[in-house]
Design a protein around this motif. Structure first.
Motif, short mmCIF file in Angstrom:
data_model
loop_
_atom_site.label_atom_id
_atom_site.label_comp_id
_atom_site.label_asym_id
_atom_site.label_seq_id
_atom_site.Cartn_x
_atom_site.Cartn_y
_atom_site.Cartn_z
N TRP A 72 0.91 -1.10 0.05
CA TRP A 72 -0.13 -0.03 -0.13
C TRP A 72 0.80 1.29 0.04
O TRP A 72 1.65 1.20 0.85
CB TRP A 72 -0.86 -0.01 1.23
N SER A 73 0.69 2.10 -0.90
CA SER A 73 1.45 3.44 -1.00
C SER A 73 0.65 4.48 -0.81
O SER A 73 -0.64 4.75 -1.33
CB SER A 73 1.96 3.35 -2.32
N TYR A 74 1.08 5.53 -0.23
CA TYR A 74 0.39 6.82 -0.29
C TYR A 74 1.42 8.16 -0.64
O TYR A 74 2.57 8.17 -0.08
CB TYR A 74 0.18 7.37 1.14
N ASP A 75 1.19 8.85 -1.54
CA ASP A 75 1.72 9.89 -2.21
C ASP A 75 1.35 11.38 -2.08
O ASP A 75 0.23 11.42 -2.30
CB ASP A 75 2.00 9.73 -3.80
N PHE A 76 2.29 12.18 -1.90
CA PHE A 76 2.10 13.54 -1.47
C PHE A 76 3.13 14.60 -2.32
O PHE A 76 4.27 14.06 -2.32
CB PHE A 76 2.12 13.88 -0.07
N ARG A 77 2.44 15.34 -3.03
CA ARG A 77 3.37 16.23 -3.92
C ARG A 77 2.96 17.73 -3.85
O ARG A 77 1.65 17.87 -4.24
CB ARG A 77 3.30 15.50 -5.55
N LEU A 78 3.80 18.55 -3.71
CA LEU A 78 3.45 20.06 -3.80
C LEU A 78 4.53 20.53 -4.76
O LEU A 78 5.85 20.61 -4.50
CB LEU A 78 3.36 20.73 -2.47
N GLU A 79 3.96 21.34 -5.74
CA GLU A 79 5.13 22.22 -6.47
C GLU A 79 4.30 23.69 -6.79
O GLU A 79 3.31 23.79 -7.03
CB GLU A 79 5.35 21.33 -7.55
N VAL A 80 5.35 24.61 -6.38
CA VAL A 80 5.03 26.10 -6.84
C VAL A 80 5.83 26.76 -7.95
O VAL A 80 7.02 26.66 -7.84
CB VAL A 80 4.89 26.60 -5.40
N GLN A 81 5.27 27.51 -8.61
CA GLN A 81 5.96 28.40 -9.70
C GLN A 81 5.54 29.68 -9.35
O GLN A 81 4.69 30.11 -10.00
CB GLN A 81 5.58 27.80 -10.81
N PRO A 82 6.03 30.67 -8.44
CA PRO A 82 5.67 31.89 -8.35
C PRO A 82 6.01 32.89 -9.43
O PRO A 82 6.83 32.44 -10.12
CB PRO A 82 6.28 32.24 -7.03
N ASN A 83 5.28 34.11 -9.53
CA ASN A 83 5.64 34.77 -10.45
C ASN A 83 6.55 35.86 -10.26
O ASN A 83 7.28 36.55 -11.06
CB ASN A 83 4.16 35.80 -10.88
N GLU A 84 7.23 35.89 -8.92
CA GLU A 84 8.16 36.64 -8.57
C GLU A 84 8.97 35.83 -7.63
O GLU A 84 8.79 34.96 -7.17
CB GLU A 84 7.44 37.89 -7.66
N THR A 85 10.35 36.23 -7.45
CA THR A 85 11.17 35.72 -6.77
C THR A 85 11.50 36.16 -5.43
O THR A 85 12.69 37.16 -4.89
CB THR A 85 12.62 35.46 -7.42
N VAL A 86 10.28 36.42 -4.82
CA VAL A 86 10.34 37.07 -3.08
C VAL A 86 9.77 36.02 -2.25
O VAL A 86 9.27 34.89 -2.67
CB VAL A 86 9.67 38.33 -3.17
N ARG A 87 9.96 36.20 -1.10
CA ARG A 87 9.69 35.20 0.03
C ARG A 87 8.19 35.16 0.16
O ARG A 87 7.53 36.33 0.37
CB ARG A 87 10.07 35.53 1.35
N GLU A 88 7.62 33.86 -0.46
CA GLU A 88 6.14 33.94 -0.11
C GLU A 88 5.84 32.46 0.66
O GLU A 88 6.65 31.63 0.93
CB GLU A 88 5.55 33.66 -1.58
N SER A 89 4.52 32.32 1.00
CA SER A 89 4.01 31.19 1.69
C SER A 89 2.64 30.64 1.12
O SER A 89 2.03 31.19 0.66
CB SER A 89 4.14 31.57 3.30
N LEU A 90 2.57 29.21 1.61
CA LEU A 90 1.28 28.69 1.25
C LEU A 90 1.11 27.59 2.23
O LEU A 90 1.96 27.15 3.14
CB LEU A 90 1.64 27.86 -0.11
N ILE A 91 -0.29 27.70 2.44
CA ILE A 91 -0.57 26.52 3.45
C ILE A 91 -1.74 25.41 2.87
O ILE A 91 -2.67 25.92 2.08
CB ILE A 91 -1.60 27.03 4.73
N VAL A 92 -1.38 24.23 2.76
CA VAL A 92 -1.98 23.17 2.01
C VAL A 92 -2.76 22.17 3.02
O VAL A 92 -2.09 21.92 4.00
CB VAL A 92 -1.36 22.66 0.82
N PRO A 93 -3.54 21.44 2.78
CA PRO A 93 -4.03 20.31 3.65
C PRO A 93 -3.18 19.31 3.62
O PRO A 93 -2.19 18.96 2.68
CB PRO A 93 -5.56 19.73 2.73
N ILE A 94 -3.27 18.60 4.66
CA ILE A 94 -2.52 17.16 4.79
C ILE A 94 -3.37 15.98 5.14
O ILE A 94 -4.47 16.02 5.53
CB ILE A 94 -1.30 17.48 5.93
N PRO A 95 -2.98 14.95 5.05
CA PRO A 95 -3.70 13.68 5.50
C PRO A 95 -3.95 13.79 6.99
O PRO A 95 -3.14 14.17 7.71
CB PRO A 95 -2.91 12.28 4.91
N GLY A 96 -5.11 13.28 7.54
CA GLY A 96 -5.32 13.21 9.02
C GLY A 96 -4.24 12.40 9.83
O GLY A 96 -3.95 12.91 10.93
#
Length: 208
Positions: A72-96
């Protein structure tokens, strides 16, 4: 109509090969004991050896097939491509069950991450400067089935029956394109996320 039994091909072939191997060995010893004809006995022994080697290979293949079918496998992947090269942040869901992300690691760019509590539930806080990506793969051998809480956090509790919608938070001024997938569910397409809390759909990818 009764269900048709299904037997995986590798174990079935291994069994047939083992039977043939035993049969040729029996014939070889029978020839040696009765007729003393070494020619036919040698042929039977040779064929038995061939099927013995084939049986060994099929047994190994059967075991590997069994392991793959019961992993049994569980995969999690997050990739971001911002329009600017400044410090930014993101909050996304996770498994329980956050332990499924124990192998979370950076696959591109420079970033920091941690688990935090939000107004919509527990999530993954991802701080980045330029394009970056995270990935985690959890696998375990589970013949009886895996029992893990894979339900995503930060779901929209007021949503009507239909596609799964989750809350995602973005802090930045230039906008960011997000590729997000968790447990086989993905955003329908790469989405550009606006600042603040926004609802986004997650769907199972179409079956080819």
């Amino acid at each position: 109509m009764p269900a048709i039994a299904y037997y995986p091909p590798l174990p079935l072939n291994a069994g047939i090969s083992a039977i043939l191997c035993a049969g040729f060995l029996f014939l070889a010893f029978r020839k040696l004991l009765r007729d003393k004809k070494r020619g036919k006995a040698t042929l039977s022994i040779t064929l038995a050896a061939v099927f013995a080697v084939a049986t060994a290979g099929l047994v190994v293949g059967s075991y590997q097939q069994y392991v793959v079918m019961n992993t049994w496998s569980y995969d999690f992947r997050l990739e971001v491509q911002p329009n600017e090269t400044v410090r930014e942040s993101l909050i996304v869901p996770i498994p329980g069950e956050s332990s499924l992300l124990a192998a979370l690691h950076l696959i591109a760019g420079t970033a920091n991450w941690s688990f935090i509590e939000t107004i919509h539930g527990r999530g993954l806080y991802f701080q980045f400067n330029g394009s970056a990506g995270l990935d985690a793969l959890f696998s375990e051998f589970a013949p009886g089935g895996a029992y893990h809480n894979t339900t995503l956090t930060m779901m929209n509790s007021t949503a009507q029956p239909g596609p799964l919608t989750v809350w995602i938070f973005y802090s930045g001024g230039g906008g960011v394109t997000v590729h997000f997938a968790s447990g086989g569910m993905v955003m329908p397409q790469s989405e550009s996320i606006a600042p603040g809390w926004r609802l986004h759909q997650l769907l199972f990818p179409p079956v080819a």
